[in-house]
Every structure is written in structure tokens, then in C-alpha cells.
Scaffold this motif. Structure first.
Motif, short mmCIF file in Angstrom:
data_model
loop_
_atom_site.label_atom_id
_atom_site.label_comp_id
_atom_site.label_asym_id
_atom_site.label_seq_id
_atom_site.Cartn_x
_atom_site.Cartn_y
_atom_site.Cartn_z
N ILE A 26 44.02 39.64 38.46
CA ILE A 26 43.45 39.08 39.68
C ILE A 26 44.52 38.31 40.44
O ILE A 26 44.74 38.52 41.64
N GLU A 27 45.21 37.44 39.71
CA GLU A 27 46.24 36.63 40.34
C GLU A 27 47.30 37.50 40.99
O GLU A 27 47.69 37.31 42.15
N VAL A 30 45.96 39.50 44.07
CA VAL A 30 45.75 38.66 45.26
C VAL A 30 47.08 38.43 45.97
O VAL A 30 47.18 38.55 47.20
N GLN A 58 35.33 41.73 40.06
CA GLN A 58 33.99 42.10 39.60
C GLN A 58 34.02 42.41 38.12
O GLN A 58 33.12 42.04 37.37
N ALA A 61 34.08 39.29 36.17
CA ALA A 61 32.77 38.63 36.23
C ALA A 61 31.77 39.33 35.33
O ALA A 61 30.96 38.68 34.66
N ASP A 62 31.82 40.66 35.30
CA ASP A 62 30.92 41.43 34.44
C ASP A 62 31.15 41.07 32.98
O ASP A 62 30.21 40.89 32.21
N ARG A 64 32.46 38.32 31.83
CA ARG A 64 32.02 36.95 31.59
C ARG A 64 30.51 36.88 31.43
O ARG A 64 29.97 36.22 30.55
N SER B 72 27.80 45.69 43.46
CA SER B 72 28.06 44.59 42.53
C SER B 72 28.45 45.08 41.17
O SER B 72 27.87 44.71 40.16
N GLY B 73 29.42 45.95 41.11
CA GLY B 73 29.78 46.52 39.81
C GLY B 73 28.66 47.46 39.41
O GLY B 73 27.75 47.69 40.18
N LYS B 214 30.18 35.42 46.10
CA LYS B 214 31.53 35.71 45.63
C LYS B 214 32.31 34.43 45.41
O LYS B 214 33.18 34.37 44.54
N ARG B 217 31.29 33.44 42.12
CA ARG B 217 31.86 34.34 41.13
C ARG B 217 33.34 34.10 40.90
O ARG B 217 33.80 34.13 39.77
N ASP B 218 34.09 33.86 41.96
CA ASP B 218 35.55 33.91 41.88
C ASP B 218 36.29 32.57 41.90
O ASP B 218 37.47 32.54 41.55
N GLU B 221 38.51 31.47 39.13
CA GLU B 221 39.70 32.24 38.79
C GLU B 221 40.93 31.64 39.44
O GLU B 221 40.93 31.31 40.63
N ARG B 222 41.98 31.57 38.65
CA ARG B 222 43.23 30.97 39.12
C ARG B 222 43.76 31.60 40.38
O ARG B 222 44.29 30.94 41.25
N HIS B 224 42.27 32.99 42.85
CA HIS B 224 41.44 33.02 44.06
C HIS B 224 41.37 31.70 44.80
O HIS B 224 41.51 30.62 44.21
N SER B 225 41.08 31.83 46.11
CA SER B 225 40.81 30.66 46.94
C SER B 225 39.76 31.11 47.94
O SER B 225 39.46 32.29 48.03
#
Lengths: 93, 409
Positions: A26-27, A30, A58, A61-62, A64, B72-73, B214, B217-218, B221-222, B224-225
Motif C-alpha cells: 500500500i505504502e 501510494v 481492499q 481490509a478484507d 483484517r 467492495s472486494g 474508505k 478503512r484506510d 494504514e501507514r 494512506h492520508s
């Protein structure tokens, strides 16, 4: 370092690794997306880059949701059959 | 017991000629017998001469197919979990197979993720500059062939799209279940696939709610912003609007999720206004209603008999049109805080296809930890699940074992 309380979070090493991998992806993605989109926000490359971010977000998240709500490690049935593999090691810390 | 169904591309009275059976490299396990008829060459209908294929499948070829469009997945969404729960039993990934499989299997249902029909993996999409939303990234021919096969009682080897690696993995065997659910971005995109669906649902999340969800959800996470979350939604929007959103006019039921109107300027997305838009005239599906079918009702259950905490609950029901179709809309704005609120509401709804009083409440309580359990999303997803069960029972009881229908000589 994820805390591995009883029944919560990843049970098997393989899943812990996947969680970590997804977070890192993810990091990374992005950062990539921001770079790609700097030139042209409406370009195909920009669209695709953010789509990848969405896909991986996603997925994380799934995973998790599965671990925290269902309390089931996706490797459960695989590890029942193959308990000696590296990814099926269990941590108790 | 084998049931044979006749497939023709045109009416049985037209000319059939010999042709090669359906492609076998698509991974079918079937016995096919090709019949042909000598034409009497008298006023044959048209120029096309398609194959007459009579497919014999062992066992029950009564698979009911449900389509669910959601961004959504897939295979793991709460909607799917609620739906499979209505039928009883927990849905699990196939045992002993690829641990990254997206498929869920329970006693009665199999849920397939349509991402498995990606024709381009993550690298391929990057090379071609195509998002997963784009039809060019998906193999609709294969989707159609396999859903058709499963529906007629034939097992298939379905590809697996591995979300972790972004690659297409070796296929897994999918045996025909009683109920097949195809979930993903494009269940109603291809007309041929659409025609195979016995019922279809579109989950329509408004932009504000999508953004709020979202964020929830996000944000942990490191990487994301707020900015990255917003940018991701914006970048995907053109493809979403072009390819995904247009499917909603085909859906038999749309669950529309909007911000609440009960709290001014609420942008947390926690209290929701949810609308269940149900198409009229759909076979085996009678829309849910409040008090008096076909009339227009505004209902606030909170009052003397029921005390609710802020911001309360507001219902609306009435007929409408949606993309040119006659629909009935049941709407809930607000939240359930207590069990008695839920049971009170359930007792006033009609046509919810429960087997016993309180079944909706029971199902909601069973999954109290799922997102949406205290608002219209959980309520309507549960009700749609019960309507699908009802539809399934109607379809299977109306089908009788048909004798082999031979073409007339």
C-alpha cells in the motif's frame, strides 16, 4: 509488530507475512501513484496506479475483517494439512 | 437421475445442421450429444443454422444464479456473509485448495468472485493502461460460458485471480451448487450473463458515503492520508461511471446508501439513509412493503410505544420509477440501538418472506459485529437474503423433472 493475542490477528506466520506485505505494498503503491500522476492526472497510467492502490487497500481490509471479525486465519485449512511448513509456524508472543 | 435439456440457438422447428460441439478447451466436464435434423428444405426460417446441442447432465440441474454488483472486494463482503447465513451454514473457502482462492462455499451456496475472470493480471493491466473496472480487463466470453455451464449442472475449472500476487493462478474446480452467486464489478455488464441471472442486486454507495467508508478503512494504514484516499476515488471515478454504474438499471433490487438526512451537515458517514429499490413485475419476487402495498407512507416508529435514542429512525415507502422501470422503494434513515427497536420495525414490514416471526431480527443479531448491523444496510441486506431464499424455493418447486424433449422429425 502485531500483537498476537488469543484468537485475534494472524495466527500463522504466513498470514502475518501477508499482512505485512500488503501494508508495505500500500505504502509503495501510494508513492508510485503520486509520482505517476504528477505529470498528468487524467492519464491512463495515473488511473491504473490509483486502481492498484485501491485493490491492495481492499485486500488488506478484507484480510483484517476476516481475522478480526470472523476470527479465522485464511491459512487455517492449509495449515491443518501442512503444519510443518514455514508459513504455518505459530507465534505465542 | 439425469436430466437432459435441449439447447438451440433458434426454435426447435428450424433446420439444424451438424456442427462441432462447444469449445472444450474452456474447461468443461460434460457429456454432449449433438443431434441434427435433415431439413425438409421448405421455407426454412432465415439463413442461420445453429447447432442443436442436447446436453445431458447428471443430477440436479436447477442451479439458481444470483448476481451482485459491488465495488467492495468480493466473496468476502458482509452482504455475502449475510446472504449465505440466511441459507444456513458458514461459507468457507474451498478446503484443501489454493489458500488465496476468492470462492466461498457453504451447503447451499457457492459465491464466485468475478475478478477471477480478469483477462489481464495486474502487470498486464499496467502495460495496457487499463483499470480492473474496464471491460477490456475481463473475459466475458469465459464468464458467460462458465456461468451457463454451472447453471445447467456442469462443473467447470474456473481461473483464480490472486489478489495478493496480482497474478492468475491455476484453476479450481467449481461444482454446480443449488445457488450460485456471482459477485463483483461486472455481473450485469454482458447481456448474455445478465440473461442467466435469476435475480440481480446492485449495491449503490453514494460518493460521500464511499469517501467516509474508505477513510474508516484506510486511515490506519501507514501509506494512506486523506489526500491519497480522495485521489484514489477520483482517479477511478471516470471508469466507474462509464462501466459499472450503468448496470444499476438492470438490477432487480438496488440498495442505495446515502448520508443521513436526520443530522444536518453530518459527514461522518456513520448514520445512514438506505433505500431498497425493488423492481416490480420480477418473477418470483414480491417487493417488501410497509402497511399498505402501493401506497406512499412516511413512518417514524419512535414515539409512545417505542423510545429511540438520537437521531432516531425514519421510514419511507412508496411507488416510483427508476430508469424507466416501475419500482417500489422502502427507505430507512437512522440507526437501531436496541433489540426491541429492530423487532418492532420487523413486525410492521410485510412481504419479508420470513419463516417465522423475528427471523430478520435473529439474523441481524447473529451478525451483530458485522458492519451495518445497526442500520438499513444490514436490515435490507438481510431482507434481500430472505427474498432470495423465497425466490429459490419458488423456482425449485415450480420446476418438474422434464422428460427429454426430442426435436420433432
Amino acid at each position: 509488530m502485531t500483537i498476537n493475542a488469543m484468537g485475534e490477528g494472524a495466527k500463522y506466520k504466513g498470514t502475518q507475512m501477508t499482512e505485512k506485505q500488503l501494508s508495505e505494498m500500500i505504502e509503495k503503491k501510494v508513492t508510485e501513484a503520486k509520482q505517476v500522476c504528477e505529470g498528468d492526472e487524467t492519464s491512463d497510467e495515473c488511473k491504473v496506479a490509483w486502481d492498484e492502490v485501491e485493490e491492495v487497500s481492499q485486500d488488506k481490509a478484507d484480510l483484517r475483517l476476516r481475522l478480526e471479525v470472523e476470527k479465522k486465519d485464511p491459512l487455517e485449512s492449509f495449515c491443518l494439512e501442512n503444519p510443518e511448513t514455514e508459513e504455518c509456524r505459530v507465534y505465542d508472543d | 437421475m439425469a436430466v437432459c435439456s435441449a439447447y438451440t440457438t433458434q426454435s426447435l422447428h428450424s433446420t439444424c445442421s451438424i456442427s462441432t460441439p462447444a469449445k472444450t478447451h474452456l474447461g468443461f466436464h460434460q457429456k454432449q450429444v449433438v443431434f441434427y435434423r435433415r431439413s425438409s428444405k421448405r421455407g426454412g426460417s432465415g439463413s442461420s443454422s445453429g447447432p442443436c446441442v442436447i446436453t445431458c447432465s447428471a443430477g440436479d440441474s436447477q442451479t439458481v444464479v444470483i448476481g451482485l454488483a459491488a465495488d467492495s472486494g468480493c466473496g468476502k463482503s458482509t452482504f455475502m456473509r449475510r446472504l449465505t447465513s440466511v441459507f444456513g451454514g458458514a461459507a468457507e473457502p474451498p478446503k484443501g485448495g489454493n489458500p488465496d482462492s476468492n470462492t466461498l462455499i457453504s451447503d447451499m451456496t457457492t459465491v464466485i468472485c468475478l475478478d477471477d475472470y480478469h483477462s489481464l493480471d495486474r502487470t498486464g493491466r499496467k502495460e495496457k493502461g487499463v483499470t480492473a473496472l474496464d471491460p477490456r480487463a475481463n473475459d466475458f466470453d469465459l464468464m458467460y460460458e462458465q456461468v451457463k455451464a454451472i447453471k445447467s449442472g456442469v462443473a467447470v475449472d474456473k481461473p483464480i485471480y490472486n489478489h495478493v500476487t496480482g497474478l492468475l493462478d491455476p484453476p479450481e474446480l467449481i461444482k454446480p451448487p443449488k445457488i450460485l452467486v456471482i459477485e463483483g464489478l461486472h455481473p450485469m455488464f454482458d447481456e448474455r450473463v445478465r440473461d442467466l441471472l435469476d435475480f440481480s442486486i446492485y449495491l449503490d454507495i453514494s460518493n460521500e458515503v464511499k469517501f467516509a467508508w474508505k477513510i474508516q478503512r484506510d486511515m490506519a494504514e501507514r501509506g494512506h492520508s486523506l489526500e491519497s484516499i480522495r485521489a484514489s476515488i477520483e482517479a477511478r471515478k471516470p471508469d466507474f461511471d462509464a462501466y459499472i454504474d450503468p448496470q444499476k438499471k438492470y438490477a432487480d433490487a438496488v440498495i442505495e446508501v446515502l448520508p443521513t438526512q436526520l443530522i444536518p451537515d453530518d459527514n461522518e458517514g456513520k448514520v445512514l439513509r438506505v433505500r431498497l429499490i425493488m423492481k416490480e413485475g420480477v418473477k418470483h419476487f414480491s417487493p417488501v412493503y410497509l402497511f399498505d402495498e402501493g401506497s406512499t407512507i412516511s413512518w417514524i416508529p419512535c414515539g409512545r410505544k417505542l423510545t429511540c435514542s438520537y437521531p432516531g429512525i425514519k421510514f419511507h415507502y412508496g411507488p416510483d420509477t427508476y430508469f424507466g422501470n416501475e419500482v417500489s422503494i422502502l427507505e430507512m434513515d437512522g440507526q437501531f440501538d436496541r433489540l426491541d427497536e429492530l423487532i418492532y420495525v420487523e413486525s410492521h414490514l410485510s412481504n419479508i418472506s420470513t419463516r417465522f416471526y423475528g427471523e430478520v431480527t435473529q439474523q441481524m443479531l447473529k451478525h451483530a459485529d458485522f458492519p451495518g448491523s445497526n442500520n438499513g444496510t444490514g436490515l435490507f441486506q438481510t431482507i434481500v437474503g430472505l427474498k432470495i431464499r423465497d425466490l429459490y424455493e419458488q423456482i425449485t418447486s415450480s420446476k418438474t423433472a422434464a422428460p427429454l424433449e426430442a426435436t420433432k422429425a
